[in-house]
Design a protein around this motif. Structure first.
Motif, PDB file in Angstrom:
ATOM      1  N   LYS A   1     -20.523   2.739  87.681  1.00 15.99           N
ATOM      2  CA  LYS A   1     -21.111   1.729  88.572  1.00 15.99           C
ATOM      3  C   LYS A   1     -22.140   0.879  87.839  1.00 15.99           C
ATOM      4  CE  LYS A   1     -20.437   4.194  92.941  1.00 15.99           C
ATOM      5  NZ  LYS A   1     -21.093   4.772  94.133  1.00 15.99           N
ATOM      6  N   VAL A   2     -22.946   1.514  86.983  1.00 17.79           N
ATOM      7  CA  VAL A   2     -23.942   0.779  86.209  1.00 17.79           C
ATOM      8  C   VAL A   2     -23.258  -0.203  85.273  1.00 17.79           C
ATOM      9  CG1 VAL A   2     -25.726   0.990  84.431  1.00 17.79           C
ATOM     10  CG2 VAL A   2     -25.688   2.585  86.355  1.00 17.79           C
ATOM     11  N   ASN A   3     -22.187   0.239  84.627  1.00 20.10           N
ATOM     12  CA  ASN A   3     -21.447  -0.643  83.724  1.00 20.10           C
ATOM     13  C   ASN A   3     -20.864  -1.839  84.466  1.00 20.10           C
ATOM     14  OD1 ASN A   3     -21.948   0.938  81.467  1.00 20.10           O
ATOM     15  ND2 ASN A   3     -20.074   2.144  81.703  1.00 20.10           N
ATOM     16  N   LYS A   4     -20.398  -1.600  85.700  1.00 19.31           N
ATOM     17  CA  LYS A   4     -19.858  -2.705  86.501  1.00 19.31           C
ATOM     18  C   LYS A   4     -20.942  -3.717  86.830  1.00 19.31           C
ATOM     19  CE  LYS A   4     -16.910  -2.111  89.821  1.00 19.31           C
ATOM     20  NZ  LYS A   4     -16.169  -1.644  91.015  1.00 19.31           N
TER      21      LYS A   4
ATOM     22  N   ILE B   1     -23.528  -9.009  85.913  1.00 19.91           N
ATOM     23  CA  ILE B   1     -24.710  -9.805  85.554  1.00 19.91           C
ATOM     24  C   ILE B   1     -24.441 -10.628  84.293  1.00 19.91           C
ATOM     25  CG2 ILE B   1     -27.105  -9.657  84.742  1.00 19.91           C
ATOM     26  CD1 ILE B   1     -27.412  -7.170  86.535  1.00 19.91           C
ATOM     27  N   PHE B   2     -23.912  -9.973  83.265  1.00 19.54           N
ATOM     28  CA  PHE B   2     -23.645 -10.678  82.003  1.00 19.54           C
ATOM     29  C   PHE B   2     -22.671 -11.831  82.206  1.00 19.54           C
ATOM     30  CE2 PHE B   2     -20.795 -11.268  78.376  1.00 19.54           C
ATOM     31  CZ  PHE B   2     -21.708 -11.675  77.392  1.00 19.54           C
TER      32      PHE B   2
ATOM     33  N   PHE C   1     -12.676  -8.788  88.238  1.00 17.39           N
ATOM     34  CA  PHE C   1     -12.157  -7.527  87.727  1.00 17.39           C
ATOM     35  C   PHE C   1     -13.077  -6.366  88.084  1.00 17.39           C
ATOM     36  CE2 PHE C   1     -11.242  -4.368  84.391  1.00 17.39           C
ATOM     37  CZ  PHE C   1      -9.874  -4.318  84.469  1.00 17.39           C
ATOM     38  N   ASN C   2     -14.366  -6.655  88.243  1.00 11.99           N
ATOM     39  CA  ASN C   2     -15.350  -5.639  88.602  1.00 11.99           C
ATOM     40  C   ASN C   2     -15.592  -5.591  90.104  1.00 11.99           C
ATOM     41  OD1 ASN C   2     -16.562  -4.310  86.059  1.00 11.99           O
ATOM     42  ND2 ASN C   2     -16.503  -6.477  85.511  1.00 11.99           N
TER      43      ASN C   2
END
Length: 283
Positions: free
Chosen positions: A4-7, A12-13, A126-127
């Motif tokens: 979830k953090v990676n998503k 954000i990026f 995609f996220n």
């Protein structure tokens, strides 16, 4: 939790990347290629007391309210993070780089702007998120009037381009149409994934030798299917393996060296997950 953090980090990026592509390649050159940003470019020319980024933020806030009222809380939440970052990102670039022009070549601006926008949008979708904006209008029209999303988005972008004709002239509007087309093609390409591979299927009387070659020489995973010829009723093993594109020519040649009569066909794989691709069994 890490997933979830990676998503969130990815959203954000890519939202910041989206605002970068929009500002430096489209907004700076008044290419109104649809969406909230395109509408904001036009409105900022009519009412110049607010910048493109500020108008974008105001329009997104209005659309958030529409999303919560007509589409429910869960739909609205998915749009907030990305759309807010995009608007704030454009406002940041307007304040820090007000007169920075990367290039005056319109074609370069269209290609890079559309490319960056389509890539970043695909990663946001995609996220399982959304950039908000006119997607919300399209979703509402789809829900209450049964108009397809594709038709809604096309109609909105078409209206924005028509507005751009009166404000910026036919030439800029045509560049905007070109940008919309490239964004659409780019989005469809990127959303399918960047890690494309090729699946090779082989039908041969020498399946054992080909299987050993793939395992030993190329260290690839192989799946064997039991099959029967429709005409001859001969029993064979069908070989299936997935490899990077660059490996295919040499593998094809090795297969034909073993059996010049082998029946070989391939198809493109959008994304591959699993051992040998996204992880190793001994990690």
């Amino acid at each position: 939790m890490n997933y979830k953090v990676n998503k969130i980090i990815s959203i954000i990026f890519n939202s910041l990347l989206l605002s970068f592509g929009m500002y430096f390649f489209l907004v700076q050159h008044s290419i109104a290629s649809g969406g909230v940003t395109g509408i904001s470019i036009i409105i900022s020319k009519w009412f110049s007391f607010l910048t493109v980024g500020q108008w974008s933020l105001i329009l997104n806030i209005i659309l958030f309210i529409v999303a919560f009222v007509f589409m429910g809380e869960s739909f609205g939440k998915k749009s907030i993070l990305s759309a807010t970052i995009v608007s704030l990102g454009i406002m940041f670039f307007e304040r820090v780089f007000p007169d920075t022009i990367l290039t005056n070549d319109v074609i370069i601006n269209v290609l890079f702007g559309a490319g960056i926008v389509s890539y970043s949008l695909s990663r946001i979708f995609f996220n399982d998120a959304s950039s908000g904006g006119t997607d919300i209008i399209a979703a509402v029209l789809n829900k209450y009037f049964s108009i397809t999303l594709a038709k809604c988005l096309f109609a909105i972008d078409f209206l924005v381009v028509m507005m751009a004709v009166t404000e910026f002239g036919i030439e800029k509007a045509l560049y905007a149409v070109m940008t919309v087309i490239i964004q659409s093609v780019g989005f469809n390409y990127f959303i399918q994934g960047l890690g494309r591979k090729i699946a090779i299927t082989v039908i041969s009387d020498y399946s054992e030798e080909i299987n050993k070659m793939l395992l030993s020489k190329y260290d690839r995973g192989v799946t064997l299917y039991k099959s029967e010829g429709g005409y001859s009723h001969k029993k064979r093993d069908i070989i299936l393996t997935v490899v990077p594109f660059r490996r295919f020519p040499s593998i094809r040649d090795d297969i034909l060296d073993i059996d010049k009569n082998a029946f070989v066909f391939t198809h493109t794989i959008s994304e591959v997950y699993g051992e040998g691709f996204t992880y190793n069994v001994f990690e």
